[in-house]
Motif scaffolding. Structure first.
Motif, PDB file in Angstrom:
ATOM      1  N   ARG A 127       0.828  -1.202   0.000  1.00  0.00           N
ATOM      2  CA  ARG A 127       0.000   0.000   0.000  1.00  0.00           C
ATOM      3  C   ARG A 127       0.860   1.249   0.000  1.00  0.00           C
ATOM      4  O   ARG A 127       2.034   1.226   0.359  1.00  0.00           O
ATOM      5  CB  ARG A 127      -0.956   0.020   1.179  1.00  0.00           C
ATOM      6  CG  ARG A 127      -0.296   0.276   2.521  1.00  0.00           C
ATOM      7  CD  ARG A 127      -1.313   0.200   3.635  1.00  0.00           C
ATOM      8  NE  ARG A 127      -0.791   0.704   4.889  1.00  0.00           N
ATOM      9  CZ  ARG A 127      -1.468   0.713   6.011  1.00  0.00           C
ATOM     10  NH1 ARG A 127      -2.715   0.275   6.043  1.00  0.00           N
ATOM     11  NH2 ARG A 127      -0.941   1.183   7.120  1.00  0.00           N
ATOM     12  N   ALA A 167      -3.752   3.688  -0.100  1.00  0.00           N
ATOM     13  CA  ALA A 167      -4.129   3.085  -1.376  1.00  0.00           C
ATOM     14  C   ALA A 167      -3.507   1.693  -1.412  1.00  0.00           C
ATOM     15  O   ALA A 167      -2.282   1.562  -1.428  1.00  0.00           O
ATOM     16  CB  ALA A 167      -3.647   3.929  -2.550  1.00  0.00           C
ATOM     17  N   ASP A 168      -4.354   0.675  -1.384  1.00  0.00           N
ATOM     18  CA  ASP A 168      -3.888  -0.713  -1.435  1.00  0.00           C
ATOM     19  C   ASP A 168      -3.641  -1.113  -2.881  1.00  0.00           C
ATOM     20  O   ASP A 168      -4.355  -0.673  -3.787  1.00  0.00           O
ATOM     21  CB  ASP A 168      -4.939  -1.647  -0.838  1.00  0.00           C
ATOM     22  CG  ASP A 168      -5.164  -1.415   0.651  1.00  0.00           C
ATOM     23  OD1 ASP A 168      -4.172  -1.215   1.374  1.00  0.00           O
ATOM     24  OD2 ASP A 168      -6.332  -1.434   1.078  1.00  0.00           O
ATOM     25  N   ILE A 188      -4.606  -1.116  -8.409  1.00  0.00           N
ATOM     26  CA  ILE A 188      -4.967  -0.341  -7.215  1.00  0.00           C
ATOM     27  C   ILE A 188      -6.371  -0.790  -6.818  1.00  0.00           C
ATOM     28  O   ILE A 188      -7.342  -0.539  -7.524  1.00  0.00           O
ATOM     29  CB  ILE A 188      -4.898   1.164  -7.468  1.00  0.00           C
ATOM     30  CG1 ILE A 188      -3.505   1.543  -7.989  1.00  0.00           C
ATOM     31  CG2 ILE A 188      -5.225   1.936  -6.189  1.00  0.00           C
ATOM     32  CD1 ILE A 188      -3.374   2.972  -8.439  1.00  0.00           C
ATOM     33  N   THR A 189      -6.447  -1.477  -5.687  1.00  0.00           N
ATOM     34  CA  THR A 189      -7.687  -2.141  -5.294  1.00  0.00           C
ATOM     35  C   THR A 189      -8.586  -1.311  -4.386  1.00  0.00           C
ATOM     36  O   THR A 189      -9.792  -1.551  -4.339  1.00  0.00           O
ATOM     37  CB  THR A 189      -7.371  -3.477  -4.595  1.00  0.00           C
ATOM     38  OG1 THR A 189      -6.525  -3.218  -3.461  1.00  0.00           O
ATOM     39  CG2 THR A 189      -6.664  -4.436  -5.542  1.00  0.00           C
ATOM     40  N   HIS A 190      -8.007  -0.367  -3.657  1.00  0.00           N
ATOM     41  CA  HIS A 190      -8.802   0.364  -2.666  1.00  0.00           C
ATOM     42  C   HIS A 190      -8.066   1.634  -2.269  1.00  0.00           C
ATOM     43  O   HIS A 190      -6.845   1.624  -2.108  1.00  0.00           O
ATOM     44  CB  HIS A 190      -8.994  -0.512  -1.430  1.00  0.00           C
ATOM     45  CG  HIS A 190      -9.653   0.170  -0.280  1.00  0.00           C
ATOM     46  ND1 HIS A 190     -11.003   0.446  -0.243  1.00  0.00           N
ATOM     47  CD2 HIS A 190      -9.147   0.641   0.887  1.00  0.00           C
ATOM     48  CE1 HIS A 190     -11.288   1.050   0.895  1.00  0.00           C
ATOM     49  NE2 HIS A 190     -10.193   1.186   1.589  1.00  0.00           N
ATOM     50  N   THR A 191      -8.800   2.717  -2.133  1.00  0.00           N
ATOM     51  CA  THR A 191      -8.240   3.941  -1.544  1.00  0.00           C
ATOM     52  C   THR A 191      -9.186   4.412  -0.458  1.00  0.00           C
ATOM     53  O   THR A 191     -10.391   4.168  -0.508  1.00  0.00           O
ATOM     54  CB  THR A 191      -8.065   5.077  -2.579  1.00  0.00           C
ATOM     55  OG1 THR A 191      -9.322   5.369  -3.168  1.00  0.00           O
ATOM     56  CG2 THR A 191      -7.051   4.724  -3.638  1.00  0.00           C
ATOM     57  N   GLU A 192      -8.617   5.089   0.523  1.00  0.00           N
ATOM     58  CA  GLU A 192      -9.463   5.702   1.554  1.00  0.00           C
ATOM     59  C   GLU A 192      -8.761   6.921   2.120  1.00  0.00           C
ATOM     60  O   GLU A 192      -7.538   7.013   2.125  1.00  0.00           O
ATOM     61  CB  GLU A 192      -9.821   4.720   2.657  1.00  0.00           C
ATOM     62  CG  GLU A 192      -8.725   4.373   3.603  1.00  0.00           C
ATOM     63  CD  GLU A 192      -9.185   3.407   4.696  1.00  0.00           C
ATOM     64  OE1 GLU A 192      -9.139   3.814   5.875  1.00  0.00           O
ATOM     65  OE2 GLU A 192      -9.561   2.272   4.370  1.00  0.00           O
ATOM     66  N   SER A 193      -9.575   7.855   2.554  1.00  0.00           N
ATOM     67  CA  SER A 193      -9.093   9.059   3.213  1.00  0.00           C
ATOM     68  C   SER A 193      -9.821   9.180   4.536  1.00  0.00           C
ATOM     69  O   SER A 193     -11.038   9.011   4.594  1.00  0.00           O
ATOM     70  CB  SER A 193      -9.364  10.292   2.354  1.00  0.00           C
ATOM     71  OG  SER A 193      -9.077  11.464   3.080  1.00  0.00           O
ATOM     72  N   ALA A 231      -7.439  12.242  -0.696  1.00  0.00           N
ATOM     73  CA  ALA A 231      -7.501  11.107  -1.613  1.00  0.00           C
ATOM     74  C   ALA A 231      -6.980  11.484  -3.001  1.00  0.00           C
ATOM     75  O   ALA A 231      -6.224  10.720  -3.607  1.00  0.00           O
ATOM     76  CB  ALA A 231      -8.920  10.558  -1.691  1.00  0.00           C
ATOM     77  N   CYS A 266     -10.118   0.241  -8.130  1.00  0.00           N
ATOM     78  CA  CYS A 266     -10.830   1.135  -7.209  1.00  0.00           C
ATOM     79  C   CYS A 266     -11.583   2.193  -8.030  1.00  0.00           C
ATOM     80  O   CYS A 266     -10.967   2.868  -8.869  1.00  0.00           O
ATOM     81  CB  CYS A 266      -9.822   1.810  -6.283  1.00  0.00           C
ATOM     82  SG  CYS A 266     -10.506   3.151  -5.304  1.00  0.00           S
TER      83      CYS A 266
END
Length: 98
Positions: free
Chosen positions: A14, A27-28, A43-48, A56, A78
């Motif tokens: 990440r 960001a995974d 890029i499988t997932h992002t989060e803020s 983000a 994502c």
């Protein structure tokens, strides 16, 4: 967002966004490699953790800049990353083709 630090953590697969010493976004990703071809990063997932502050977007921009420097291609699994690339076509050349 000049005070945001984005770092890649390969052990955790990440990217991390750090603000004032605190983890505020991530960001995974997974990486696909094939001999003689550029790596493809999914890029499988992002989060803020701080909504509405542009964390983000700044994170995704830094991730894409880093992947460009590494000569990698991107698969935006994502939805946020896919939308970001759609809104910023200067990153479209990083997209892996099927």
């Amino acid at each position: 967002m000049d005070d945001l630090i984005v770092r890649r953590d390969d052990a955790a697969s990440r990217y991390e966004a750090i603000l004032d010493g605190q983890l505020v976004g991530l960001a995974d990703f997974t990486t696909r490699s094939a001999p003689g071809r550029p790596d493809t990063v999914v890029i499988t997932h992002t989060e803020s953790r701080l909504e509405g502050r542009g964390i983000a977007s700044a994170l995704v921009r830094a991730v894409l800049d880093d992947l460009r420097a590494r000569n990698s291609l991107v698969v935006p699994a994502c939805p946020f990353v896919a939308k970001y690339i759609e809104r910023h076509p200067e990153h479209a050349d990083l997209l892996a083709t099927a």
